[in-house]
Scaffold this motif. Sequence first.
Motif, short mmCIF file in Angstrom:
data_model
loop_
_atom_site.label_atom_id
_atom_site.label_comp_id
_atom_site.label_asym_id
_atom_site.label_seq_id
_atom_site.Cartn_x
_atom_site.Cartn_y
_atom_site.Cartn_z
N THR A 286 14.63 54.53 36.26
CA THR A 286 15.35 55.65 35.67
C THR A 286 16.54 55.13 34.87
O THR A 286 17.19 54.15 35.28
N PRO A 287 16.86 55.77 33.74
CA PRO A 287 18.02 55.33 32.96
C PRO A 287 19.32 55.69 33.67
O PRO A 287 19.38 56.64 34.43
N ASP A 288 20.35 54.91 33.41
CA ASP A 288 21.66 55.14 34.02
C ASP A 288 22.73 54.61 33.08
O ASP A 288 22.81 53.40 32.84
N ARG A 289 23.55 55.51 32.55
CA ARG A 289 24.60 55.09 31.62
C ARG A 289 25.67 54.23 32.29
O ARG A 289 26.40 53.49 31.62
N GLU A 290 25.77 54.32 33.61
CA GLU A 290 26.75 53.52 34.34
C GLU A 290 26.52 52.03 34.13
O GLU A 290 27.45 51.23 34.29
N ARG A 291 25.30 51.65 33.80
CA ARG A 291 25.01 50.22 33.59
C ARG A 291 25.85 49.65 32.46
O ARG A 291 26.20 48.47 32.48
N TRP A 292 26.16 50.46 31.46
CA TRP A 292 27.05 50.01 30.38
C TRP A 292 28.44 49.70 30.93
O TRP A 292 29.08 48.72 30.53
N LYS A 293 28.90 50.53 31.85
CA LYS A 293 30.23 50.31 32.43
C LYS A 293 30.27 49.01 33.22
O LYS A 293 31.24 48.25 33.14
N TYR A 294 29.21 48.74 33.98
CA TYR A 294 29.18 47.51 34.77
C TYR A 294 29.26 46.28 33.86
O TYR A 294 29.96 45.31 34.17
N ALA A 295 28.55 46.32 32.73
CA ALA A 295 28.58 45.19 31.79
C ALA A 295 29.97 45.05 31.17
O ALA A 295 30.49 43.93 31.01
N ALA A 296 30.59 46.17 30.80
CA ALA A 296 31.93 46.13 30.22
C ALA A 296 32.94 45.56 31.22
O ALA A 296 33.82 44.77 30.85
N GLU A 297 32.80 45.94 32.48
CA GLU A 297 33.73 45.43 33.51
C GLU A 297 33.58 43.92 33.68
O GLU A 297 34.58 43.22 33.88
N ALA A 298 32.34 43.43 33.62
CA ALA A 298 32.13 41.99 33.73
C ALA A 298 32.75 41.26 32.54
O ALA A 298 33.38 40.20 32.70
N ALA A 299 32.58 41.81 31.34
CA ALA A 299 33.21 41.20 30.15
C ALA A 299 34.73 41.21 30.27
O ALA A 299 35.40 40.24 29.90
N LYS A 300 35.26 42.31 30.82
CA LYS A 300 36.73 42.42 30.97
C LYS A 300 37.26 41.36 31.93
O LYS A 300 38.39 40.89 31.77
N GLN A 301 36.45 40.97 32.92
CA GLN A 301 36.88 39.90 33.81
C GLN A 301 37.13 38.61 33.05
O GLN A 301 38.06 37.86 33.37
N VAL A 302 36.31 38.33 32.05
CA VAL A 302 36.54 37.14 31.22
C VAL A 302 37.78 37.31 30.37
O VAL A 302 38.63 36.41 30.28
N LEU A 303 37.92 38.47 29.75
CA LEU A 303 39.05 38.71 28.85
C LEU A 303 40.38 38.65 29.59
O LEU A 303 41.40 38.23 29.02
N ASP A 304 40.39 39.05 30.86
CA ASP A 304 41.64 39.10 31.64
C ASP A 304 41.89 37.83 32.43
O ASP A 304 42.94 37.70 33.08
N LEU A 305 40.98 36.88 32.40
CA LEU A 305 41.06 35.70 33.25
C LEU A 305 42.24 34.81 32.86
O LEU A 305 42.46 34.53 31.69
N LYS A 306 42.98 34.39 33.86
CA LYS A 306 44.16 33.54 33.65
C LYS A 306 44.00 32.21 34.39
O LYS A 306 43.36 32.12 35.45
N ASN A 307 44.60 31.17 33.84
CA ASN A 307 44.71 29.89 34.52
C ASN A 307 45.77 29.98 35.61
O ASN A 307 46.56 30.93 35.64
N PRO A 308 45.81 29.00 36.51
CA PRO A 308 46.84 29.04 37.56
C PRO A 308 48.27 29.13 37.04
O PRO A 308 49.13 29.68 37.72
#
Length: 573
Positions: free
Chosen positions: A248-270
Amino acid sequence: MKKKTTIIIAGLAALTSCSLNDIPLEQMSGPMAFKDSVRVEAFVNELYPYLNAGLSYNQLGGTGSFGGAMFDSVTDLSCYAPTGDCGNVNLFIQGTINSANTGNPDSRWAELYQSIRKANVFLNNIKYATCSQAHIDRMKGEAILMKALSHLELFKRFGGIPIMDDVLDLAGDINVPRNTVEETVDYICGLCDQAAELLPTKYPDSEYGRLTKGAAYGTKAMTLLFAASPLYNENPIDGATPLQCYPTPDRERWKYAAEAAKQVLDLKNPDGTPAHVLYPDYKSYFFTRQNNTESIIMKQQGMTYSVERADGPAGYQDVRGNADVTLELVNAFETKNGLLPSEDPEYDPQKPYENRDERFTANVLYSGAQLWGRQVEYFVGGKDYPASKGNKGCYTGFGMYKHIDPNARPFTPVVNTYHDWPVLRLAEIYLIYAECMNEYLGNSDDDICNDESVYDAVNKVRARVHQKQIPAGSLTRLQMRELVQRERTVELCFEDKRYYDLRRWRLAEVVLNQPVHGAKVVKNGDQIEYIYEIDGEPIVIENRIFPMKMYYHPIPQSEYNKNTALEKNPGWL
């Protein structure tokens, strides 16, 4: 048999052999193989050549007389030159790939499962290692993420695949059925989460190229992007089952992908600095290692001039000119006014290189461009034009410039350059985020895209090349979708993204089912003229066919012969 171990980390792209490796590591007992830290490190290093399914530049070899083709030559962005001369390209553009051993040069089934098996052998035996726990954790993270990447490469080709979480006993029952798309995606994402817990955000310069926490988050984002896309989510092809798409289709899957991309964009070094930032110069990014944190996953190539020799203009000594640029790609680059050429009254088709997005001149060569001591001559009768049909030379009027370093030299005296293959870089993460948030937030294609973070992500990619910024709230959901798709086209061309993008968007049946075009370039005195039509018709360079069954690769017949539990993809007999 003597074992050769390929060490590619930190620029050590060399084959080494010594007494430690007289026996293949995976054939030793665990305590013997893993008690020595050098041997353990070598085992991890042996996984890196499998990155990007073991492929990089000019991967489609075959029957051609002049060497391999860039994979984008099977899309609307490029043609192999001479046209029709590369058998492996023809399999795709004529719609004739098949399940025979040589029927699909992009299958990579056996190689990828070999990579997974090696990673599983390592993970099963790392408990015998005597190095520090920190070192063990890092290497475990690398092996887990390598396993995730190999599963992802299989998933994007075939859909749901047999998940291999342990070493398969080849003497036992090897009839292993395919897992569903949902199970496959969940498994890959779980591996990414495990790896992220173990990997650092960065390494010393001497360890350049190792997988990081950002690579784990990025692999998860790529996986979820595919999972959310129409082919797997809301618009599967006829005959698709849970092995090829979600039930079944689920638009929430787009949100999960965006959240994973945001983890990269927000990632900081120590130390609080961003783990990844865009490299300031688009063209030189592809030849630069130092201070280049845009790279998230790179397949290291070492110093070479092989791409320049394969794909530079054919009139230079020993250069082959294999990658022509189509008019379809030429017309995808905006003008400096932020408009497509067909929309900009200031655009001069006789000077297609003027007033264009800077990525045009970074990616596309044209007659009059300076390279290696002279001007490029793609015009009829020029040095880089084919002497006759079937000879090497440019057939479309434009050539590939991306990955060609103007400071390298593919003929005597040769000059080498870095050619690390960009599996994943930060610019793509920005575009993944923008695509997924736009799809998630809108109910209708006519809805206005009001989310500032979507515009901010796209504009960051455009700002590097000084391209006009898009005001927040100025586009509908459909217009933003088209913009992001175009940005992926021009930003990521010749990085092996286009074919799989068109498939996941369900656009391949349209885009890859029509001819690709070029221009005839002639020189009269000092004037160069571009001719785009002959007798009122656009100039067709090559016809293309994309049968619906090619939305998924055929599983190799040799695998069916060994594993009777496998089910075929729709349309493949």
